[in-house]
Design an enzyme around this catalytic site. Structure first.
Site, PDB file in Angstrom:
ATOM      1  CD1 TRP A   1     -10.187   5.580  26.552  1.00  0.00           C
ATOM      2  CD2 TRP A   1      -9.702   5.490  24.375  1.00  0.00           C
ATOM      3  NE1 TRP A   1      -8.829   5.768  26.431  1.00  0.00           N
ATOM      4  CE2 TRP A   1      -8.499   5.714  25.102  1.00  0.00           C
ATOM      5  CE3 TRP A   1      -9.635   5.397  22.992  1.00  0.00           C
ATOM      6  CZ2 TRP A   1      -7.264   5.842  24.475  1.00  0.00           C
ATOM      7  CZ3 TRP A   1      -8.398   5.527  22.378  1.00  0.00           C
ATOM      8  CH2 TRP A   1      -7.234   5.735  23.118  1.00  0.00           C
ATOM      9  CG  ASP A   2      -9.788   2.878  29.802  1.00  0.00           C
ATOM     10  OD1 ASP A   2     -10.297   3.959  29.470  1.00  0.00           O
ATOM     11  OD2 ASP A   2      -8.787   2.787  30.513  1.00  0.00           O
TER      12      ASP A   2
ATOM     13  CD  GLU B   1      -7.051  12.038  29.256  1.00  0.00           C
ATOM     14  OE1 GLU B   1      -6.327  12.089  30.255  1.00  0.00           O
ATOM     15  OE2 GLU B   1      -8.191  11.560  29.230  1.00  0.00           O
TER      16      GLU B   1
ATOM     17  CE  LYS C   1      -2.584  10.798  30.855  1.00  0.00           C
ATOM     18  NZ  LYS C   1      -3.939  11.003  31.381  1.00  0.00           N
ATOM     19  CD  GLN C   2      -3.530   8.399  26.603  1.00  0.00           C
ATOM     20  OE1 GLN C   2      -3.699   9.187  27.528  1.00  0.00           O
ATOM     21  NE2 GLN C   2      -4.262   7.323  26.438  1.00  0.00           N
TER      22      GLN C   2
HETATM   23  C1  BGC Z   1      -5.977   8.076  29.988  1.00  0.00           C
HETATM   24  C2  BGC Z   1      -7.245   7.736  29.232  1.00  0.00           C
HETATM   25  C3  BGC Z   1      -7.964   6.612  29.939  1.00  0.00           C
HETATM   26  C4  BGC Z   1      -8.204   6.949  31.383  1.00  0.00           C
HETATM   27  C5  BGC Z   1      -8.873   5.825  32.143  1.00  0.00           C
HETATM   28  C6  BGC Z   1      -6.315   8.355  31.435  1.00  0.00           C
HETATM   29  O1  BGC Z   1      -5.144   8.568  32.141  1.00  0.00           O
HETATM   30  O2  BGC Z   1      -5.356   9.197  29.440  1.00  0.00           O
HETATM   31  O3  BGC Z   1      -6.920   7.372  27.914  1.00  0.00           O
HETATM   32  O4  BGC Z   1      -9.182   6.364  29.317  1.00  0.00           O
HETATM   33  O5  BGC Z   1      -6.983   7.230  31.997  1.00  0.00           O
HETATM   34  O6  BGC Z   1      -8.082   4.692  32.138  1.00  0.00           O
END
Ligand code: BGC
Length: 804
Positions: free
Chosen positions: A359-360, A498, A618-619
């Protein structure tokens, strides 16, 4: 961190440090959107300190490995044959030849490396000295051509001091490469190439071709080697099955400089208008001009690109932002507009995440929309071509519409790994991240934003509408009515955080009512309805027929967009239902014990615990809402859902999650910097600094060496472009609501808005200036907080920022 070397366009590395070489390689990679090569030294082989990798956008291959006694398939961005190799040694006239030299050799006495962002070149200076006072100075400059996407070149100049004789040079293309760039993937199948062939063409050109094992992409590289300025020195080709190379003896006298130019062409069978990759590569390299001319045309291409992508921020922040912009443009350049590729999360700079597309793009396209909209469109076309695969995935899952994969690569099927390794514990664990269906909303959001910024209604009403409606349809098919609650619910998903892939002890993975998923789903449904209304009647009928949309579907969408459940607790938005019941995490204790706790999931799993038990993210998850939507828009989506959101609730929500997030993803700092800046909090700068230094200072412990974080890099650029300016493109106007940070209060961005190229937007403390370049176009409508005005082409407007 590298030094500025007194020049804000140059990243300089003084001295040689084998321990940080892999990081340098990623940060000094050169590319042009078509392919990218890590900044490894030309003299080295793959080893603990070095990983010379070359990757072509969209060149994937699938292999089967055995993990924990199970066959698992992984599709990887393929490490292509290495075109860098060039080594040399001193051959004195009066003594036997010296050893082959490289920065790892003890004879190295000086070393420096400059990455020149303005001109897109990497230059290394080294000096070697043998035990008998013979010195060899080496200056090597490389480019991956920004104008001619198939070409790269390497000039190596040698200066002899205190001796005469010759420099023996061996240069070639090495086909014996594998995908071994990421330690965690060791043990998985890594041989993606087969069928090597080599050959020579004329006196100074050799080639190597091969194909990928499963996707059967043919790849060819050709090399031309020429000595300069010496004449009559003929390179000798040397061919083996896996290597095509040349050797050449360059006569030198003391104090004189001689050079060799290695010019390389790379083609694959994905390229249009070619007979075969081999024929194309050989022809291209035979016709390539001299290094000096190549350098000049390469610089011109970069000059043009920098003009289009101008972003001026003073100081250290500006220097880092320029590096970020450089890598974004090297991964997604105007050449990308000609390719069938998506946004690789780690650039084309390494093998982490296997070159997959997540989704980046949500952090990348909004920036590109206002710079290189044709590139944004191509990236959306990549998604459109994979719409049938997404519809198929939805059907297989018993859903309707399009279920885009969490990780996408070649053909658009779900590429998320089944198992992932926790390097701390050595355990292979089930990977449930594929339940991040919110990726569909990110695509829908980008379609909408692209349409607003570019005014490309042909796309929005065509491919864009097809995707957006199918994504809306998916959400409608997932949302289930809960009579007890009197609301629709979406259950069993994973949100952006995640770390929470299920409830503690639950048999089934996934969480319920993830606020981010639900609010963005409601937004998608509302936009889909709006789009349906705005389509011309005949067009709407045709589209509805094409995707067999029945009249009652939009009615249900409307209902769901008003009645999706969003949980709250203690006056804040809950990340998901039941988040409040999870245990509080001992942040201070774990920080004391472990120092860096960004990857809390791995720490806890290795301790026999699980992060699912804690209120520890996590984020940014809920806070992503403040990243995507302006306060007014977020309040309006939530109001429509029946949840009035006032400033106090949002501020309390921000505060709540700020203290419960480990920032295990580089995206998190970008989002926090943005959200905190928008609510005028002084700690915004802390996150801004973290986002800026994430890659250059390798804050995520070795991960940058495996590939840059493209989303975070583009996100920091967009933080200035849209975050600090409050820039929105909607209702045919540019909306501004500047919120400059005290540490970042003066900057200048240049945007392309609809038919206006190069609108200059300058924030200078308390003033904002907008200049629209002369053209035949209509004036640009601007809304600055409560004020509304137009700026005619060829004029500028300067205003004091209103209080607010
Ligand atoms: C993040 C995701 C991201 C992926 C690729 C993961 O560590 O949690 O949000 O899409 O890295 O960058």
């Amino acid at each position: 961190m590298p030094t500025a070397g007194g020049r804000s366009w140059t990243w300089s590395y003084e001295g040689y440090d084998a321990g940080s070489e892999r990081l340098r390689e990623a940060l000094c990679a050169l590319g042009n959107g078509y392919f990218c090569t890590r900044g490894a030294a030309s003299e080295v082989l793959v080893g603990p300190a070095h990983y010379p990798g070359t990757y072509a956008a969209g060149c994937y291959n699938r292999l089967t490995s055995t993990v924990a006694d199970r066959p698992v398939d992984n599709e990887d961005l393929v490490n292509l044959p290495n075109w860098l190799p060039l080594r040399y040694r001193i051959r004195p006239a009066d003594a036997p030849p010296g050893p082959w030299l490289s920065p790892d050799h003890p004879q190295l006495t000086e070393h420096r490396q400059d990455l020149d962002l303005r001109h897109g070149t990497l230059t290394r200076w080294s000096v070697y000295e043998d035990g008998s006072g013979r010195r060899l100075g080496v200056e090597q400059r490389r480019l991956v051509h920004m104008g001619e996407p198939h070409l790269a070149a390497l000039r190596t100049a040698f200066t002899a001091e205190g001796w005469a004789g010759s420099v023996e040079v061996e240069a070639g293309i090495d086909g014996a490469v594998r995908n071994t760039g990421v330690e965690r993937y060791r043990g998985l199948a890594d041989q993606h190439l087969r069928g090597w062939e080599t050959g020579a063409e004329g006196p100074d050109t050799v080639w190597l071709s091969c194909r990928t094992v499963d996707s059967d992409i043919r790849i060819a590289l050709a090399e031309r080697l020429r000595a300069t300025p010496v004449r009559g020195v003929a390179p000798r080709p040397r061919l083996t099955v896996l290597r095509a190379c040349h050797t050449v003896l360059l006569p030198v006298t003391a104090g004189a400089t001689v050079a060799v130019d290695k010019t390389v062409a790379l083609y694959t069978s994905h390229d249009p208008a070619i007979e075969s990759p081999r024929h194309a590569a050989v022809t291209c390299v035979l016709q390539a001009p001299h290094f000096r001319q190549l350098l000049a045309s390469h610089r011109r291409a970069w000059d043009g690109l920098w003009r289009q992508a101008r972003l001026e921020v003073p100081g250290e922040a500006g220097r880092i932002l320029r590096l970020h912009l450089f890598h974004v443009l090297q991964t997604l350049s105007p050449h990308t507009a000609e390719l069938d590729v998506g946004v690789p999360a780690r650039g084309l700079h390494g093998e982490a995440y296997r070159g997959h597309v997540f989704w980046d793009e949500l952090f990348v396209l909004p920036f590109l929309n206002l710079r290189l909209p044709e590139v944004s469109r191509a990236l959306l076309d990549y998604r459109h071509r994979r719409l049938p695969a997404a519809c198929h995935a939805a059907r297989e899952a018993g859903r309707a519409g399009a279920m885009y994969p969490w990780q996408s690569a070649g053909d658009g099927r779900e590429e998320t790994q089944q198992l992932h390794l926790n390097p701390r514990s050595g355990h292979w664990l089930p990977d449930h991240s594929r339940r991040q269906h919110h990726v569909g909303s990110a695509i829908a959001y980008n379609i909408w934003q692209y349409g607003q910024a570019s005014g490309d209604t042909e796309f929005l009403h065509g491919k864009g509408a097809e995707m957006l409606l199918q994504i809306a349809r998916f959400w409608a098919s997932v949302a289930a009515w809960d009579p007890g609650l009197g609301r629709y619910r979406i259950r069993g998903v994973v949100g952006p955080d995640e770390y929470h892939d299920g409830y503690p002890g639950a048999a089934e993975p996934g969480v319920d009512d993830n606020a981010y998923t639900n609010v963005t789903a409601a937004w998608v449904l509302t936009r889909a309805l709006e789009l349906c209304r705005s389509l011309p009647e005949a067009h709407r009928r045709q589209l509805f027929e094409q995707i067999q949309l029945t009249p009652d579907e939009p009615e249900r969408w409307d209902d769901i967009a008003r009645l999706l459940h969003v949980p709250f607790h203690q006056g804040v938005i809950s990340q998901f239902a039941g988040y409040a019941d999870l245990a509080e995490f001992d942040w201070a204790g774990y920080r004391r014990r472990y120092g860096d706790i960004r990857r809390l999931d791995r720490i806890l799993e290795a301790e026999g615990d699980t992060v699912n038990r804690y209120q520890a993210s996590k984020q940014a998850d809920v806070l992503m809402l403040g990243y995507l939507f302006s306060p007014a828009e977020l309040a309006s989506v939530l109001r429509r859902l029946g949840y009035p959101l006032d400033d106090d609730t949002w501020r309390a929500t921000v505060d709540y999650y700020l203290h419960r997030t480990s920032h295990g993803s580089t995206l998190s700092a970008v989002v926090h910097a943005w959200v905190l800046a928008r609510v005028h909090r002084p700690d915004a700068w802390t996150y801004c600094e973290e986002a800026l230094t994430g890659d250059v200072a390798d804050l995520h412990g070795g991960s940058t060496a495996e590939g840059i974080h493209l989303g975070a890099m583009a996100g920091t650029l967009d933080l200035v472009q849209r975050g600090l300016t409050g820039l929105e493109t909607r209702e045919g106007a540019l909306w501004l609501d500047p919120a400059p940070l005290p540490q970042l209060s003066t900057f200048d961005v240049r945007i392309r808005y609809r038919h206006h190229w190069d609108i200059d937007l300058r924030i200078h403390g308390e003033q904002v200036r907008i200049a629209v370049p002369g053209s035949q176009q209509a004036a640009v409508r601007v809304r600055l907080r409560e004020r509304s005005f137009s700026v005619a082409p060829g004029t500028a407007r300067r205003l004091d920022l209103p209080e607010g």
